[in-house]
Design a protein around this motif. Structure first.
Motif, PDB file in Angstrom:
ATOM      1  N   THR A   1     -25.419  74.433  49.694  1.00  0.00           N
ATOM      2  CA  THR A   1     -26.673  73.987  50.290  1.00  0.00           C
ATOM      3  C   THR A   1     -27.088  72.652  49.682  1.00  0.00           C
ATOM      4  N   LEU A   2     -26.960  72.549  48.362  1.00  0.00           N
ATOM      5  CA  LEU A   2     -27.295  71.292  47.684  1.00  0.00           C
ATOM      6  C   LEU A   2     -26.371  70.165  48.127  1.00  0.00           C
ATOM      7  N   LEU A   3     -25.088  70.461  48.319  1.00  0.00           N
ATOM      8  CA  LEU A   3     -24.148  69.453  48.794  1.00  0.00           C
ATOM      9  C   LEU A   3     -24.534  68.968  50.188  1.00  0.00           C
ATOM     10  N   ALA A   4     -24.942  69.883  51.062  1.00  0.00           N
ATOM     11  CA  ALA A   4     -25.343  69.509  52.419  1.00  0.00           C
ATOM     12  C   ALA A   4     -26.629  68.682  52.401  1.00  0.00           C
ATOM     13  N   ALA A   5     -27.512  68.957  51.444  1.00  0.00           N
ATOM     14  CA  ALA A   5     -28.796  68.245  51.374  1.00  0.00           C
ATOM     15  C   ALA A   5     -28.662  66.851  50.775  1.00  0.00           C
ATOM     16  N   ARG A   6     -27.609  66.591  50.027  1.00  0.00           N
ATOM     17  CA  ARG A   6     -27.446  65.301  49.346  1.00  0.00           C
ATOM     18  C   ARG A   6     -27.605  64.081  50.247  1.00  0.00           C
ATOM     19  N   PRO A   7     -26.984  64.066  51.433  1.00  0.00           N
ATOM     20  CA  PRO A   7     -27.149  62.874  52.270  1.00  0.00           C
ATOM     21  C   PRO A   7     -28.481  62.828  53.021  1.00  0.00           C
ATOM     22  N   GLY A   8     -29.404  63.742  52.692  1.00  0.00           N
ATOM     23  CA  GLY A   8     -30.717  63.723  53.313  1.00  0.00           C
ATOM     24  C   GLY A   8     -30.915  64.730  54.426  1.00  0.00           C
ATOM     25  N   LEU A   9     -29.951  65.620  54.625  1.00  0.00           N
ATOM     26  CA  LEU A   9     -30.113  66.641  55.656  1.00  0.00           C
ATOM     27  C   LEU A   9     -31.129  67.684  55.217  1.00  0.00           C
ATOM     28  N   ASP A  10     -31.781  68.292  56.181  1.00  0.00           N
ATOM     29  CA  ASP A  10     -32.690  69.410  55.934  1.00  0.00           C
ATOM     30  C   ASP A  10     -31.812  70.640  55.777  1.00  0.00           C
ATOM     31  N   ALA A  11     -31.696  71.165  54.560  1.00  0.00           N
ATOM     32  CA  ALA A  11     -30.803  72.290  54.294  1.00  0.00           C
ATOM     33  C   ALA A  11     -31.585  73.455  53.704  1.00  0.00           C
ATOM     34  N   THR A  12     -31.318  74.653  54.212  1.00  0.00           N
ATOM     35  CA  THR A  12     -31.991  75.860  53.756  1.00  0.00           C
ATOM     36  C   THR A  12     -30.967  76.837  53.198  1.00  0.00           C
ATOM     37  N   ALA A  13     -31.241  77.338  51.990  1.00  0.00           N
ATOM     38  CA  ALA A  13     -30.391  78.358  51.365  1.00  0.00           C
ATOM     39  C   ALA A  13     -30.993  79.731  51.616  1.00  0.00           C
ATOM     40  N   GLU A  14     -30.165  80.676  51.996  1.00  0.00           N
ATOM     41  CA  GLU A  14     -30.606  82.057  52.223  1.00  0.00           C
ATOM     42  C   GLU A  14     -29.631  82.992  51.508  1.00  0.00           C
ATOM     43  N   PRO A  15     -29.848  83.204  50.186  1.00  0.00           N
ATOM     44  CA  PRO A  15     -28.914  84.054  49.449  1.00  0.00           C
ATOM     45  C   PRO A  15     -28.934  85.510  49.888  1.00  0.00           C
ATOM     46  N   GLY A  16     -30.118  86.065  50.123  1.00  0.00           N
ATOM     47  CA  GLY A  16     -30.198  87.431  50.601  1.00  0.00           C
ATOM     48  C   GLY A  16     -30.255  88.507  49.540  1.00  0.00           C
ATOM     49  N   HIS A  17     -29.988  88.189  48.284  1.00  0.00           N
ATOM     50  CA  HIS A  17     -30.020  89.186  47.220  1.00  0.00           C
ATOM     51  C   HIS A  17     -30.823  88.644  46.042  1.00  0.00           C
ATOM     52  N   ALA A  18     -31.526  89.521  45.347  1.00  0.00           N
ATOM     53  CA  ALA A  18     -32.446  89.118  44.285  1.00  0.00           C
ATOM     54  C   ALA A  18     -31.774  88.290  43.194  1.00  0.00           C
ATOM     55  N   GLU A  19     -30.637  88.723  42.692  1.00  0.00           N
ATOM     56  CA  GLU A  19     -29.969  87.969  41.620  1.00  0.00           C
ATOM     57  C   GLU A  19     -29.527  86.595  42.112  1.00  0.00           C
ATOM     58  N   ALA A  20     -29.038  86.527  43.336  1.00  0.00           N
ATOM     59  CA  ALA A  20     -28.627  85.232  43.897  1.00  0.00           C
ATOM     60  C   ALA A  20     -29.835  84.318  44.052  1.00  0.00           C
ATOM     61  N   TRP A  21     -30.981  84.881  44.445  1.00  0.00           N
ATOM     62  CA  TRP A  21     -32.206  84.077  44.563  1.00  0.00           C
ATOM     63  C   TRP A  21     -32.556  83.451  43.229  1.00  0.00           C
ATOM     64  N   LEU A  22     -32.450  84.216  42.151  1.00  0.00           N
ATOM     65  CA  LEU A  22     -32.797  83.699  40.825  1.00  0.00           C
ATOM     66  C   LEU A  22     -31.876  82.541  40.428  1.00  0.00           C
TER      67      LEU A  22
END
Length: 86
Positions: free
Chosen positions: A59-80
């Motif tokens: 997600t961070l790689l996709a956002a680097r060039p200025g794209l609107d990128a959303t991360a959706e991990p789906g699990h509590a540990e991944a969210w952290l």
């Protein structure tokens, strides 16, 4: 039955969050080569939704060039983990 993509450990995960207690085998310390190649080629445009993003690296790689990128991990540990990287 197919082999687990998470290695040959005899321990059984009790929940999806258990997969994030130790580094995932998918977390190779760098961007996955196919995803990095797509990003470098400019294949991503508009809004990028990384569903099941794990730790959010792509997600961070996709956002680097200025794209609107959303991360959706789906699990509590991944969210952290994802929250510490954004």
């Amino acid at each position: 039955m197919a082999a687990s993509p998470h290695g040959s450990s005899t321990a059984t995960a009790r929940s999806p969050d258990d997969l994030y207690v130790a580094p995932s085998p998918c977390d190779i310390g760098r961007h996955q080569p196919v995803f990095a190649a797509l990003a470098a080629s400019g294949a991503f445009r508009g809004h990028v939704l990384d569903a099941g993003c794990g730790t959010g690296e792509h997600t961070l790689l996709a956002a680097r060039p200025g794209l609107d990128a959303t991360a959706e991990p789906g699990h509590a540990e991944a969210w952290l983990i994802t929250a510490t990287r954004t």
